[in-house]
Motif scaffolding. Structure first.
Motif, PDB file in Angstrom:
ATOM      1  N   VAL A 156      24.076   5.894 -31.583  1.00 44.26           N
ATOM      2  CA  VAL A 156      24.664   4.703 -31.559  1.00 44.26           C
ATOM      3  C   VAL A 156      23.593   3.838 -30.978  1.00 44.26           C
ATOM      4  O   VAL A 156      23.537   2.637 -31.484  1.00 44.26           O
ATOM      5  CB  VAL A 156      25.866   4.674 -31.405  1.00 44.26           C
ATOM      6  N   ALA A 157      23.164   4.093 -29.832  1.00 42.46           N
ATOM      7  CA  ALA A 157      22.500   3.285 -29.255  1.00 42.46           C
ATOM      8  C   ALA A 157      21.036   2.843 -29.810  1.00 42.46           C
ATOM      9  O   ALA A 157      20.502   1.638 -29.564  1.00 42.46           O
ATOM     10  CB  ALA A 157      21.894   3.731 -27.714  1.00 42.46           C
ATOM     11  N   LYS A 158      20.642   3.614 -30.731  1.00 40.67           N
ATOM     12  CA  LYS A 158      19.491   3.212 -31.613  1.00 40.67           C
ATOM     13  C   LYS A 158      19.537   1.971 -32.537  1.00 40.67           C
ATOM     14  O   LYS A 158      18.646   1.377 -32.794  1.00 40.67           O
ATOM     15  CB  LYS A 158      19.111   4.408 -32.666  1.00 40.67           C
ATOM     16  N   THR A 159      20.719   1.553 -32.765  1.00 40.72           N
ATOM     17  CA  THR A 159      20.857   0.215 -33.640  1.00 40.72           C
ATOM     18  C   THR A 159      20.887  -0.702 -32.750  1.00 40.72           C
ATOM     19  O   THR A 159      20.794  -2.017 -33.049  1.00 40.72           O
ATOM     20  CB  THR A 159      22.484   0.405 -33.889  1.00 40.72           C
ATOM     21  N   GLY A 160      20.734  -0.807 -31.219  1.00 44.14           N
ATOM     22  CA  GLY A 160      20.666  -1.823 -30.481  1.00 44.14           C
ATOM     23  C   GLY A 160      21.847  -2.191 -29.632  1.00 44.14           C
ATOM     24  O   GLY A 160      21.997  -2.977 -28.801  1.00 44.14           O
ATOM     25  N   CYS A 161      22.881  -1.066 -29.859  1.00 48.57           N
ATOM     26  CA  CYS A 161      24.195  -1.162 -29.425  1.00 48.57           C
ATOM     27  C   CYS A 161      23.957  -0.836 -27.698  1.00 48.57           C
ATOM     28  O   CYS A 161      23.284   0.380 -27.600  1.00 48.57           O
ATOM     29  CB  CYS A 161      25.334  -0.293 -29.667  1.00 48.57           C
ATOM     30  N   THR A 162      24.399  -1.785 -26.697  1.00 45.17           N
ATOM     31  CA  THR A 162      23.905  -1.251 -25.345  1.00 45.17           C
ATOM     32  C   THR A 162      25.406  -1.088 -24.491  1.00 45.17           C
ATOM     33  O   THR A 162      25.103  -0.842 -23.121  1.00 45.17           O
ATOM     34  CB  THR A 162      23.077  -2.392 -24.647  1.00 45.17           C
ATOM     35  N   ASN A 187      26.122   9.302 -37.148  1.00 49.80           N
ATOM     36  CA  ASN A 187      25.409   8.498 -37.962  1.00 49.80           C
ATOM     37  C   ASN A 187      26.267   7.379 -38.695  1.00 49.80           C
ATOM     38  O   ASN A 187      25.803   6.334 -38.908  1.00 49.80           O
ATOM     39  CB  ASN A 187      24.643   9.265 -38.894  1.00 49.80           C
ATOM     40  N   LEU A 188      27.440   7.862 -39.061  1.00 48.15           N
ATOM     41  CA  LEU A 188      28.605   6.758 -39.365  1.00 48.15           C
ATOM     42  C   LEU A 188      28.767   5.762 -38.885  1.00 48.15           C
ATOM     43  O   LEU A 188      28.717   4.614 -39.089  1.00 48.15           O
ATOM     44  CB  LEU A 188      29.447   7.689 -40.300  1.00 48.15           C
ATOM     45  N   VAL A 189      28.992   6.160 -37.490  1.00 48.74           N
ATOM     46  CA  VAL A 189      29.277   5.097 -36.405  1.00 48.74           C
ATOM     47  C   VAL A 189      28.165   4.203 -36.306  1.00 48.74           C
ATOM     48  O   VAL A 189      28.203   2.938 -36.077  1.00 48.74           O
ATOM     49  CB  VAL A 189      29.722   6.057 -35.290  1.00 48.74           C
ATOM     50  N   ALA A 190      26.868   4.588 -36.259  1.00 52.38           N
ATOM     51  CA  ALA A 190      25.814   3.796 -36.060  1.00 52.38           C
ATOM     52  C   ALA A 190      25.509   2.725 -37.325  1.00 52.38           C
ATOM     53  O   ALA A 190      25.380   1.735 -37.136  1.00 52.38           O
ATOM     54  CB  ALA A 190      24.685   4.801 -35.993  1.00 52.38           C
ATOM     55  N   ASP A 191      25.701   3.284 -38.560  1.00 45.58           N
ATOM     56  CA  ASP A 191      25.933   2.457 -39.461  1.00 45.58           C
ATOM     57  C   ASP A 191      26.873   1.516 -39.688  1.00 45.58           C
ATOM     58  O   ASP A 191      26.568   0.161 -39.765  1.00 45.58           O
ATOM     59  CB  ASP A 191      26.120   3.460 -41.040  1.00 45.58           C
ATOM     60  N   CYS A 192      27.960   1.734 -39.057  1.00 44.40           N
ATOM     61  CA  CYS A 192      29.293   0.809 -38.839  1.00 44.40           C
ATOM     62  C   CYS A 192      28.858  -0.409 -37.898  1.00 44.40           C
ATOM     63  O   CYS A 192      28.820  -1.344 -38.070  1.00 44.40           O
ATOM     64  CB  CYS A 192      30.393   1.597 -38.420  1.00 44.40           C
ATOM     65  N   ILE A 193      28.173   0.232 -36.728  1.00 39.79           N
ATOM     66  CA  ILE A 193      27.946  -0.923 -35.652  1.00 39.79           C
ATOM     67  C   ILE A 193      26.568  -1.716 -36.076  1.00 39.79           C
ATOM     68  O   ILE A 193      26.690  -2.900 -35.881  1.00 39.79           O
ATOM     69  CB  ILE A 193      27.466  -0.116 -34.206  1.00 39.79           C
ATOM     70  N   SER A 194      25.562  -1.118 -36.720  1.00 36.45           N
ATOM     71  CA  SER A 194      24.630  -2.076 -37.362  1.00 36.45           C
ATOM     72  C   SER A 194      25.206  -2.839 -38.344  1.00 36.45           C
ATOM     73  O   SER A 194      24.529  -4.197 -38.408  1.00 36.45           O
ATOM     74  CB  SER A 194      23.475  -1.046 -38.048  1.00 36.45           C
ATOM     75  N   SER A 195      25.893  -2.656 -39.147  1.00 37.59           N
ATOM     76  CA  SER A 195      26.603  -3.749 -40.344  1.00 37.59           C
ATOM     77  C   SER A 195      27.344  -4.627 -39.357  1.00 37.59           C
ATOM     78  O   SER A 195      27.094  -5.864 -39.644  1.00 37.59           O
ATOM     79  CB  SER A 195      27.321  -2.743 -41.185  1.00 37.59           C
ATOM     80  N   MET A 196      27.710  -4.397 -38.502  1.00 35.14           N
ATOM     81  CA  MET A 196      28.823  -5.334 -37.431  1.00 35.14           C
ATOM     82  C   MET A 196      27.773  -6.407 -36.764  1.00 35.14           C
ATOM     83  O   MET A 196      27.994  -7.489 -36.741  1.00 35.14           O
ATOM     84  CB  MET A 196      29.830  -4.548 -36.420  1.00 35.14           C
ATOM     85  N   GLN A 197      26.733  -5.709 -36.280  1.00 36.55           N
ATOM     86  CA  GLN A 197      26.020  -6.384 -35.562  1.00 36.55           C
ATOM     87  C   GLN A 197      25.243  -7.516 -36.378  1.00 36.55           C
ATOM     88  O   GLN A 197      24.801  -8.894 -35.897  1.00 36.55           O
ATOM     89  CB  GLN A 197      24.911  -5.472 -34.935  1.00 36.55           C
ATOM     90  N   ASN A 198      24.740  -7.135 -37.592  1.00 40.28           N
ATOM     91  CA  ASN A 198      23.998  -7.931 -38.511  1.00 40.28           C
ATOM     92  C   ASN A 198      25.041  -9.236 -39.061  1.00 40.28           C
ATOM     93  O   ASN A 198      24.488 -10.035 -39.497  1.00 40.28           O
ATOM     94  CB  ASN A 198      23.429  -7.056 -39.847  1.00 40.28           C
ATOM     95  N   ALA A 199      26.244  -8.815 -38.934  1.00 34.00           N
ATOM     96  CA  ALA A 199      26.998  -9.843 -39.274  1.00 34.00           C
ATOM     97  C   ALA A 199      27.372 -10.995 -38.602  1.00 34.00           C
ATOM     98  O   ALA A 199      27.848 -12.144 -38.653  1.00 34.00           O
ATOM     99  CB  ALA A 199      28.646  -9.332 -39.699  1.00 34.00           C
ATOM    100  N   VAL A 200      27.147 -10.667 -37.374  1.00 34.62           N
ATOM    101  CA  VAL A 200      27.563 -11.707 -35.972  1.00 34.62           C
ATOM    102  C   VAL A 200      26.542 -11.690 -34.900  1.00 34.62           C
ATOM    103  O   VAL A 200      25.713 -11.218 -34.834  1.00 34.62           O
ATOM    104  CB  VAL A 200      28.827 -11.088 -35.293  1.00 34.62           C
TER     105      VAL A 200
END
Length: 342
Positions: free
Chosen positions: A162-168, A121-134
């Protein structure tokens, strides 16, 4: 700050050189790019703290010839990762990767690397924040498990979370990491490879881009993996035997470059780096494997390692030695063939 325009499109199949601490420096990456224009290059892992509180330009700068290039970040604070991701995009990187695979004690203590597999869940939060920034792609490099968390189902839960963030895109090192009891070096060799787990992940999650990593050393092995997954990441073999990158060009019907042509392209780069004040040894250490398995390779390594090369002329002399050694060998083989025919 030097901004480098990002204009490269990453080719399929996706072949990349793994991020390796102290190895995939910008000098190595310039050298590696000369073998193959399509292979994706990664930086060493750079922590968010080093970028935010250290010398960002030193950590983020790269040569424009290195594209396509990925910045690998180490960290677990979503806000810091978002800030560094935005800086990476501004600098011209093609993609950003989050390290969830490094097993060293030092990074564990800072909540970086493979230990994060226990906190999807923490990794998902990290990925989501990164995706929102770029706007550039963000992805994850991880192990198939850690410590007691060794089952395929646990890895699948991590990927799905992690994939629920949209990371593919997931780069999967096909070994577990034993964080309590094995050194980082042992974690590269001791846990057995489980390629079938990575194949299964692609089969069960076909919409994801799955890239396999771990113990891959030849063009033939790469071809076999590509029958099951979308991409292959080559680790230490790409450093010890860099001409493998040229052989991989066959995947795109590229002509394989001549080793001596590569060195002729390296000489102006070495001259430029020396003019900038870089010690010759930090550049030559990356080219020691150029003639791996060829006549004279040992003398080549001896001439350029351990500070033996003092100047650009010493590098040129080593090149000439290799040219002579290969010609002598070819002449000897030809003479033996003539004897057999006579």
């Amino acid at each position: 700050m030097t901004i480098i325009e990002n204009t490269e499109t990453i080719k399929s199949p996706r072949i990349s050189v793994a991020p390796m601490m102290d190895w995939t420096t910008k000098d190595y990456r310039f050298f590696a790019r000369l073998f193959n224009p399509n292979v994706v290059l990664y930086t060493e892992m750079v922590t968010t703290g080093a970028i935010i509180h250290g010398d960002a330009e030193r950590h983020l700068n790269f040569n424009k010839q290195e594209h396509p290039i990925v910045l690998q970040l180490g960290g677990s604070n979503p806000q810091d990762l978002a800030l560094c991701s935005k800086m990476a995009q501004d600098w011209g990187y093609n993609e950003i990767n989050l390290n969830v695979g490094c097993p060293s004690d030092r990074v564990q203590n800072n909540k970086i690397g493979a230990c994060l597999m226990a906190e999807p869940n923490l990794v998902a939060d990290c990925i989501s924040s990164m995706q929102n920034a770029v706007q550039i792609p963000v992805h994850v490099k991880h192990r198939i498990g850690i410590d007691e968390m060794q089952s395929y189902e646990e890895m699948l839960h991590f990927v799905d979370t992690v994939a629920k963030t949209g990371c593919t895109h997931f780069v999967v090192h096909a070994r577990i990491a034993i964080l309590k009891g094995l050194s980082p070096k042992e974690n590269r060799d001791v846990p057995p490879l489980r390629y079938e787990d990575v194949y299964r992940l692609k089969k069960e999650r076909p919409h994801l881009l799955i890239e396999i990593n771990g113990g891959i050393k030849t063009f033939e092995e790469t071809q076999l993996h590509l029958q099951h997954v979308d991409g292959v990441m080559i680790g230490r073999e790409a450093y010890h035997n860099p001409y493998l990158l040229a052989e991989l060009g066959q995947l795109w019907q590229l002509n394989m470059p001549d080793r001596f042509e590569i060195m002729q392209q390296m000489l102006p780069y070495i001259e430029q780096r020396l003019a900038e004040g870089a010690p010759l040894s930090i550049i030559t250490r990356h080219i020691l494997g150029l003639f791996q398995n060829l006549p004279g390779a040992r003398k080549w390594r001896q001439a350029l390692s351990g500070g033996n090369a003092k100047s650009l002329d010493d590098v040129k002399h080593a090149i000439q030695y290799m040219q002579d050694a290969i010609i002598r060998t070819e002449n000897y083989i030809a003479s033996q063939q003539n004897i057999e025919l006579s």
